[in-house]
Design a protein around this motif. Structure first.
Motif, PDB file in Angstrom:
ATOM      1  N   HIS A 161       1.993  20.460  -0.904  1.00 44.98           N
ATOM      2  CA  HIS A 161       3.030  19.448  -1.160  1.00 44.98           C
ATOM      3  C   HIS A 161       3.811  19.111   0.108  1.00 44.98           C
ATOM      4  CE1 HIS A 161       2.350  19.741  -5.482  1.00 44.98           C
ATOM      5  NE2 HIS A 161       2.358  21.057  -5.353  1.00 44.98           N
ATOM      6  N   SER A 162       3.073  19.064   1.222  1.00 43.39           N
ATOM      7  CA  SER A 162       3.714  18.760   2.503  1.00 43.39           C
ATOM      8  C   SER A 162       3.317  17.381   3.032  1.00 43.39           C
ATOM      9  CB  SER A 162       3.341  19.824   3.545  1.00 43.39           C
ATOM     10  OG  SER A 162       1.940  19.843   3.762  1.00 43.39           O
ATOM     11  N   TYR A 188       0.839  -1.197   0.000  1.00 43.36           N
ATOM     12  CA  TYR A 188       0.000   0.000   0.000  1.00 43.36           C
ATOM     13  C   TYR A 188       0.875   1.248   0.000  1.00 43.36           C
ATOM     14  CZ  TYR A 188       0.883   0.050   5.074  1.00 43.36           C
ATOM     15  OH  TYR A 188       1.482   0.053   6.302  1.00 43.36           O
ATOM     16  N   ASN A 189       0.277   2.366  -0.406  1.00 45.96           N
ATOM     17  CA  ASN A 189       0.885   3.685  -0.342  1.00 45.96           C
ATOM     18  C   ASN A 189      -0.015   4.577   0.496  1.00 45.96           C
ATOM     19  OD1 ASN A 189       3.299   3.839  -2.281  1.00 45.96           O
ATOM     20  ND2 ASN A 189       1.729   2.876  -3.545  1.00 45.96           N
ATOM     21  N   SER A 190       0.490   5.091   1.595  1.00 45.00           N
ATOM     22  CA  SER A 190      -0.298   5.994   2.439  1.00 45.00           C
ATOM     23  C   SER A 190       0.197   7.424   2.221  1.00 45.00           C
ATOM     24  CB  SER A 190      -0.183   5.598   3.914  1.00 45.00           C
ATOM     25  OG  SER A 190       1.150   5.718   4.361  1.00 45.00           O
ATOM     26  N   TYR A 191      -0.754   8.313   1.939  1.00 39.21           N
ATOM     27  CA  TYR A 191      -0.375   9.702   1.676  1.00 39.21           C
ATOM     28  C   TYR A 191      -1.504  10.687   1.991  1.00 39.21           C
ATOM     29  CZ  TYR A 191      -3.128   8.953  -2.536  1.00 39.21           C
ATOM     30  OH  TYR A 191      -4.152   8.652  -3.397  1.00 39.21           O
ATOM     31  N   SER A 247       9.565   2.448   2.524  1.00 39.82           N
ATOM     32  CA  SER A 247      10.230   3.736   2.344  1.00 39.82           C
ATOM     33  C   SER A 247       9.294   4.842   2.807  1.00 39.82           C
ATOM     34  CB  SER A 247      10.622   3.956   0.882  1.00 39.82           C
ATOM     35  OG  SER A 247       9.470   4.043   0.054  1.00 39.82           O
ATOM     36  N   ARG A 248       9.874   5.964   3.179  1.00 37.98           N
ATOM     37  CA  ARG A 248       9.107   7.118   3.670  1.00 37.98           C
ATOM     38  C   ARG A 248       9.776   8.386   3.169  1.00 37.98           C
ATOM     39  NH1 ARG A 248       5.508   8.277   7.867  1.00 37.98           N
ATOM     40  NH2 ARG A 248       5.804  10.257   8.977  1.00 37.98           N
ATOM     41  N   HIS A 249       8.979   9.269   2.593  1.00 37.39           N
ATOM     42  CA  HIS A 249       9.546  10.515   2.075  1.00 37.39           C
ATOM     43  C   HIS A 249       8.475  11.591   2.009  1.00 37.39           C
ATOM     44  CE1 HIS A 249       7.550  10.073  -1.858  1.00 37.39           C
ATOM     45  NE2 HIS A 249       7.846   8.791  -1.764  1.00 37.39           N
ATOM     46  N   GLY A 250       8.914  12.820   1.880  1.00 35.87           N
ATOM     47  CA  GLY A 250       7.991  13.927   1.700  1.00 35.87           C
ATOM     48  C   GLY A 250       7.459  13.959   0.287  1.00 35.87           C
ATOM     49  N   GLN A 251       6.258  14.497   0.129  1.00 38.81           N
ATOM     50  CA  GLN A 251       5.645  14.560  -1.192  1.00 38.81           C
ATOM     51  C   GLN A 251       6.492  15.343  -2.178  1.00 38.81           C
ATOM     52  OE1 GLN A 251       1.806  16.407  -1.104  1.00 38.81           O
ATOM     53  NE2 GLN A 251       1.423  16.144  -3.288  1.00 38.81           N
ATOM     54  N   GLN A 288      -7.193  16.264   5.357  1.00 38.39           N
ATOM     55  CA  GLN A 288      -6.398  17.494   5.342  1.00 38.39           C
ATOM     56  C   GLN A 288      -5.958  17.813   3.915  1.00 38.39           C
ATOM     57  OE1 GLN A 288      -6.039  19.124   8.575  1.00 38.39           O
ATOM     58  NE2 GLN A 288      -7.677  17.585   8.727  1.00 38.39           N
ATOM     59  N   GLU A 289      -6.879  18.387   3.148  1.00 36.04           N
ATOM     60  CA  GLU A 289      -6.619  18.651   1.730  1.00 36.04           C
ATOM     61  C   GLU A 289      -5.433  19.582   1.534  1.00 36.04           C
ATOM     62  OE1 GLU A 289     -10.040  19.406  -0.803  1.00 36.04           O
ATOM     63  OE2 GLU A 289     -11.341  18.993   0.910  1.00 36.04           O
ATOM     64  N   GLN A 290      -5.207  20.470   2.481  1.00 32.83           N
ATOM     65  CA  GLN A 290      -4.129  21.443   2.318  1.00 32.83           C
ATOM     66  C   GLN A 290      -2.755  20.789   2.238  1.00 32.83           C
ATOM     67  OE1 GLN A 290      -5.809  20.978   5.051  1.00 32.83           O
ATOM     68  NE2 GLN A 290      -4.428  20.861   6.817  1.00 32.83           N
TER      69      GLN A 290
END
Length: 362
Positions: A90-91, A71-74, A124-128, A83-85
């Motif tokens: 892009h946070s 899965y991809n959680s974002y 893996s984990r990273h910022g958008q 939290q659409e913002q």
């Protein structure tokens, strides 16, 4: 061989194989501390397994199953509010998780079996906005061993049965995989990765589970599975690097999973003999407070409610299954430290999960 022709068999197969799914935790970083399989022991100890178990091989009675979940959680939520913002700014934080599981089930008697599960993880984990600067983690999770027993001796005249299981969770999982974090002033700090991509939590625990199925009408059966992983230890002792009061270490959190629905074999089409389809609901997550012990430290409590279509195919001693839980409701609940600090943290969830696996009975 009359047993294998029973219309209740698809229900037994769905209950036993589909609930063997690896990492039965919420689709994202709600079950943040580890992906241990809270219901993996309820794998193919079904009527088909028992029917196949007769033989002279020293392996007879053994079923080996493998499972995979991705899965991809974002999508970030506070409570049930999306939290659409985070997407617009892009946070958002993105987790990509691959979960693996090896299950062993040895049929001691027609009712009693010994079960074990070995989970693994690659994530893996990273910022958008910075997908190239990802943290990568992987390794073995927390192994579970235990027993499972059917309430009624299979096969039953009612074409239904209930099983209960108990497992001990061993502290074998990697819970402190580390990486280097660079601050805005250029200084670096080595800290454990976020608990959502740690393979295990490294604490002792135990789980209790149940599964049931019953044939209804027109070859349609209903099924239910439920399990709760108890983690009595307060925290794992692993630092989080968080500055909020009480959130300096990772909480050793309970986990739960409930599933239920209907299954039906495909009849009248010879090439599809052995295939069955299912549709049901699924709820999994992490409670705010554990059933036993304290619930201090940092955790992301909450749950996901999903609709879960699935399929199962059996041919001889082989079984294949797949399902795709699709999230309908996501809720990041207020944790113990949130309540103390008068705040409400968020959590990232995925839209869907892909689950697949296979089994072989000897």
């Amino acid at each position: 061989m009359l047993l294998l022709r029973s219309a209740a068999l698809p229900a037994a197969l769905f209950v036993s194989l589909l609930c063997m799914q690896p990492a039965a935790h919420a689709q994202g970083c709600v079950a943040a501390h580890s992906p241990q399989p809270i219901i993996a022991g309820l794998n193919p100890t079904n009527e088909s397994t028992i029917a196949h178990s007769a033989g002279t091989s020293f392996l007879h009675g053994l079923t080996i199953s493998t499972g995979y979940r991705v899965y991809n959680s974002y999508r970030h939520y506070i409570g049930t509010v999306y939290q659409e913002q985070r997407q617009a700014q892009h946070s958002a934080v993105v987790n990509h998780v691959n979960l693996f599981e090896l299950d062993l089930n040895y049929q001691v008697t027609p009712r009693l079996s010994v079960i074990a599960s070995i989970p693994g993880m690659e994530a893996s984990r990273h910022g958008q906005s910075s997908p190239l600067n990802a943290y990568h983690s992987g390794g073995i999770g927390d192994v579970t061993v235990g027993v499972q027993s059917w309430v009624f001796r299979p096969p039953t005249e009612s074409h239904g049965n209930v099983a209960i299981s108990a497992q001990l969770k061993l502290p074998t999982g990697i819970n402190d995989a580390k990486g280097t974090k660079t601050s805005s002033n250029g200084s670096t700090t080595t800290l454990p990765f976020d608990e959502s991509i740690q393979p295990g939590d490294g604490t002792w625990g135990f789980s209790l589970g149940t599964e049931a199925y019953r044939e209804l009408y027109w070859h349609t059966s209903t099924y239910f599975t439920g399990s709760w992983l108890f983690s009595p230890q307060d925290t794992t002792g692993v630092a989080t690097g968080r500055g909020a009061p009480g959130e300096g270490v990772v909480s050793a959190a309970d986990q739960y999973l409930w599933r239920g629905g209907f299954s039906r074999p495909i009849t009248g089409v010879k090439p599809l003999r052995g295939l069955a389809l299912s549709i049901g609901g699924r709820m999994e997550g992490v409670p705010v407070r554990d059933a036993f012990g304290s619930s201090n430290g940092f955790r992301r409590p909450g749950y996901v409610i999903s609709i879960e279509p699935g399929m199962m195919y059996e041919h001889g001693r082989w079984g294949l299954y797949a399902s795709g839980p699709w999230a309908m409701e996501r809720n990041r609940k207020t944790s113990v430290t949130d309540l103390a600090n008068q705040t409400h943290g968020d959590a990232a969830f995925s839209d869907y999960t892909v689950i697949a696996g296979m089994s072989r009975t000897f």
